[in-house]
Design a protein around this motif. Structure first.
Motif, PDB file in Angstrom:
ATOM      1  N   GLU A 356     -57.956  94.205  63.334  1.00 61.18           N
ATOM      2  CA  GLU A 356     -57.678  94.399  61.918  1.00 61.18           C
ATOM      3  C   GLU A 356     -58.338  93.278  61.120  1.00 61.18           C
ATOM      4  O   GLU A 356     -58.147  92.105  61.410  1.00 61.18           O
ATOM      5  CB  GLU A 356     -56.170  94.386  61.663  1.00 61.18           C
ATOM      6  N   VAL A 357     -59.124  93.638  60.134  1.00 59.78           N
ATOM      7  CA  VAL A 357     -59.824  92.656  59.309  1.00 59.78           C
ATOM      8  C   VAL A 357     -59.034  92.395  58.038  1.00 59.78           C
ATOM      9  O   VAL A 357     -58.527  93.330  57.407  1.00 59.78           O
ATOM     10  CB  VAL A 357     -61.252  93.143  58.966  1.00 59.78           C
ATOM     11  N   ALA A 359     -58.198  91.747  54.264  1.00 59.51           N
ATOM     12  CA  ALA A 359     -58.810  92.310  53.064  1.00 59.51           C
ATOM     13  C   ALA A 359     -59.729  91.294  52.405  1.00 59.51           C
ATOM     14  O   ALA A 359     -59.372  90.131  52.238  1.00 59.51           O
ATOM     15  CB  ALA A 359     -57.721  92.739  52.089  1.00 59.51           C
ATOM     16  N   LEU A 413     -66.401  95.096  55.527  1.00 56.13           N
ATOM     17  CA  LEU A 413     -66.422  95.528  56.924  1.00 56.13           C
ATOM     18  C   LEU A 413     -66.093  94.408  57.911  1.00 56.13           C
ATOM     19  O   LEU A 413     -65.646  94.675  59.027  1.00 56.13           O
ATOM     20  CB  LEU A 413     -67.791  96.131  57.263  1.00 56.13           C
ATOM     21  N   THR A 414     -66.324  93.128  57.526  1.00 53.60           N
ATOM     22  CA  THR A 414     -66.063  92.022  58.464  1.00 53.60           C
ATOM     23  C   THR A 414     -65.106  90.970  57.917  1.00 53.60           C
ATOM     24  O   THR A 414     -64.612  90.132  58.677  1.00 53.60           O
ATOM     25  CB  THR A 414     -67.376  91.309  58.837  1.00 53.60           C
ATOM     26  N   ARG A 433     -64.322 103.297  62.134  1.00 49.91           N
ATOM     27  CA  ARG A 433     -63.831 102.006  61.628  1.00 49.91           C
ATOM     28  C   ARG A 433     -64.495 101.651  60.304  1.00 49.91           C
ATOM     29  O   ARG A 433     -63.877 101.026  59.434  1.00 49.91           O
ATOM     30  CB  ARG A 433     -64.085 100.903  62.666  1.00 49.91           C
ATOM     31  N   THR A 434     -65.756 102.019  60.153  1.00 43.50           N
ATOM     32  CA  THR A 434     -66.467 101.725  58.905  1.00 43.50           C
ATOM     33  C   THR A 434     -65.815 102.442  57.723  1.00 43.50           C
ATOM     34  O   THR A 434     -65.543 101.858  56.663  1.00 43.50           O
ATOM     35  CB  THR A 434     -67.944 102.149  59.008  1.00 43.50           C
ATOM     36  N   LYS A 436     -62.739 103.572  57.546  1.00 36.05           N
ATOM     37  CA  LYS A 436     -61.396 103.034  57.353  1.00 36.05           C
ATOM     38  C   LYS A 436     -61.421 101.735  56.552  1.00 36.05           C
ATOM     39  O   LYS A 436     -60.603 101.534  55.651  1.00 36.05           O
ATOM     40  CB  LYS A 436     -60.748 102.798  58.709  1.00 36.05           C
ATOM     41  N   ARG A 437     -62.401 100.883  56.840  1.00 33.03           N
ATOM     42  CA  ARG A 437     -62.446  99.592  56.161  1.00 33.03           C
ATOM     43  C   ARG A 437     -62.983  99.710  54.740  1.00 33.03           C
ATOM     44  O   ARG A 437     -62.564  98.979  53.838  1.00 33.03           O
ATOM     45  CB  ARG A 437     -63.299  98.610  56.963  1.00 33.03           C
ATOM     46  N   ALA A 440     -60.037 100.928  52.655  1.00 26.22           N
ATOM     47  CA  ALA A 440     -58.792 100.145  52.703  1.00 26.22           C
ATOM     48  C   ALA A 440     -58.495  99.538  51.338  1.00 26.22           C
ATOM     49  O   ALA A 440     -59.398  99.057  50.652  1.00 26.22           O
ATOM     50  CB  ALA A 440     -58.932  99.029  53.754  1.00 26.22           C
TER      51      ALA A 440
END
Length: 440
Positions: A356-357, A359, A413-414, A433-434, A436-437, A440
């Motif tokens: 999980e990255v 925000a 993304l990171t 994942r891209t 989703k992020r 977000a």
């Protein structure tokens, strides 16, 4: 005779870079000439020696790739030391002394007041048997000093060239304590002589020890080894030691420094060779030569080690780090290694890509832009050209360019504004994942 060297650490703390430099130089020399490298544990100091430090130093040496042909411990050889002690007593070269430490301190102060050198006055040589018996009846136990012969002590040092001491300017050294424990100066000679060590290479802080030990070797009838004394490593804080933290191998390993970065630095620091990253110890063996070592203290800077570590990591193939990053695969390693400063950062990037990255700190305008980019996100399968294709599709729809264009995407993304090339990271993230992020 085959060359035989030894590394003889005391297990009273963790190995620091100065210790390891001595071990490495001995190991490189032994392998250069086809000789043997032995590990001897100097643990006669029972109060300070600890099993945990002995286990740690063995582990650290093996982690660095420094293996040994044989090993033994001084604590298992007290019978041999006692036999050598009796031999020296019989020949008149070892004599009992009964002064207390306080009496010796007074003696030195009196000599200093008279302008005399602070060396032992050999008063115990003049004691009669009755006087010795009286001291012992009072509960005094003798320590034993070695009687130096009044002649020059000369040897041709592998690094320092000719070294000369005048024995008359030196104090008869204590070789055995009151509790019968042999001191380093004595036990080391017995070990080296009885195990046929041909070369003794150690720090220059042992030069005065060597002067004394030359005569002990001769008195015991052992063949005299060749000696070499390395200039010490220095830091900005001063001399390196076990008492100064941060420079021990354990800490450096925990901080992500690779073994060959340490080996590469220590093999060439203080020599005429440039310090550069080597991938394997065998290549360092080829460059080894005592003639390259200088006599000036070698200045160690952790920043230099970290930069060397970076260069090494950027070259390492996956097979060299597989055991250290078992959580990852070769594609991941080749994608991120060019941006790593140490091996621990590999785990950080794996977690960034798969966990999980946090925000990112983005403006409302940036967030709106990110939602618009979703419409142009290519479908899988992805490869290194996907990133450029995505940006190419986005550009006609916005006035953004350069960092203003790609930085919000990288941050989303990171969670970071820096890192490996995104053309390599994007395929590792994958479509799901891209999306989703970005949303977000």
């Amino acid at each position: 005779m085959t060359a035989k060297v030894r590394f003889a650490p005391s297990p009273t703390g963790y190995l620091h870079l100065g210790n390891v430099r001595t071990a490495l130089v001995n190991w490189l020399f032994a392998h250069k000439v086809g000789g043997e490298f032995w590990l001897r544990i100097d643990d006669t100091d029972a109060e300070r020696s600890k099993a945990e430090y002995e286990d740690a130093l063995r582990e650290d040496l093996l982690w660095l790739g420094i293996e040994w042909n044989g090993t033994f411990k001084q604590s298992e050889r007290f019978a041999e030391y006692e036999e050598a002690k009796q031999k020296l007593i019989s020949s008149g070269r070892l004599y009992p002394c009964y002064e207390t430490q306080e009496e010796l301190d007074v003696q030195r102060k009196m000599q200093a007041g008279r302008g005399l050198p602070p060396i032992y006055n050999r008063a115990s040589l003049k004691l009669s048997d009755e006087q010795k018996a009286k001291y012992e009846s009072e509960g005094r136990k003798p320590h034993y000093r070695f009687l130096l012969e009044d002649k020059p002590i000369i040897w041709n040092d592998l690094i320092r060239g000719e070294v000369k001491f005048q024995a008359t300017h030196m104090s008869d050294p204590v070789l055995v304590r009151e509790d019968h424990v042999p001191l380093y100066t004595f036990a080391s000679v017995v070990d080296d002589g009885q195990t046929d060590v041909t070369h003794i290479v150690r720090g220059e802080d042992h030069v005065s020890n060597t002067a004394v030990q030359v005569q002990i070797f001769e008195a015991l009838g052992y063949k005299l080894p060749q000696f070499g004394h390395l200039a010490l490593l220095k830091t900005k804080e001063g001399e390196m030691s076990k008492r100064v933290g941060g420079n021990d191998i354990r800490t450096l390993r925990e901080n992500g420094i690779m073994p060959m970065a340490i080996n590469s630095l220590l093999a060439h620091i203080g020599t005429s060779d440039a310090v550069e990253p080597f991938m394997e110890l065998t290549k360092l063996v080829e460059t080894f030569d005592f003639k390259k070592f200088g006599r000036a203290p070698a200045n160690y800077d952790v920043v230099e080690l970290e930069k060397l570590n970076e260069k090494l990591l950027h070259k390492l193939p996956f097979k060299e780090v597989n055991s250290l990053i078992q959580f990852a695969d070769e594609t991941f390693w080749e994608s991120v290694k060019a941006n790593l400063k140490n091996i621990s950062e590999a785990k950080m990037w794996w977690d960034i890509l798969h966990g999980e990255v946090l925000a990112a700190d983005l403006s409302a305008e940036d967030r709106d832009f990110l939602h618009k980019t979703l419409a142009f996100l290519p479908l899988e399968p992805w490869n290194e050209s996907t990133w450029d294709a995505w940006l190419y599709a986005i550009k006609p729809t916005t006035e953004r360019k350069g960092k203003e264009l790609f930085m919000p995407i990288r941050k989303a993304l990171t969670g970071l504004d820096h890192g490996p090339e995104f053309k390599k990271l994007l395929p590792l993230l994958g479509y799901e994942r891209t999306v989703k992020r970005l949303t977000a």
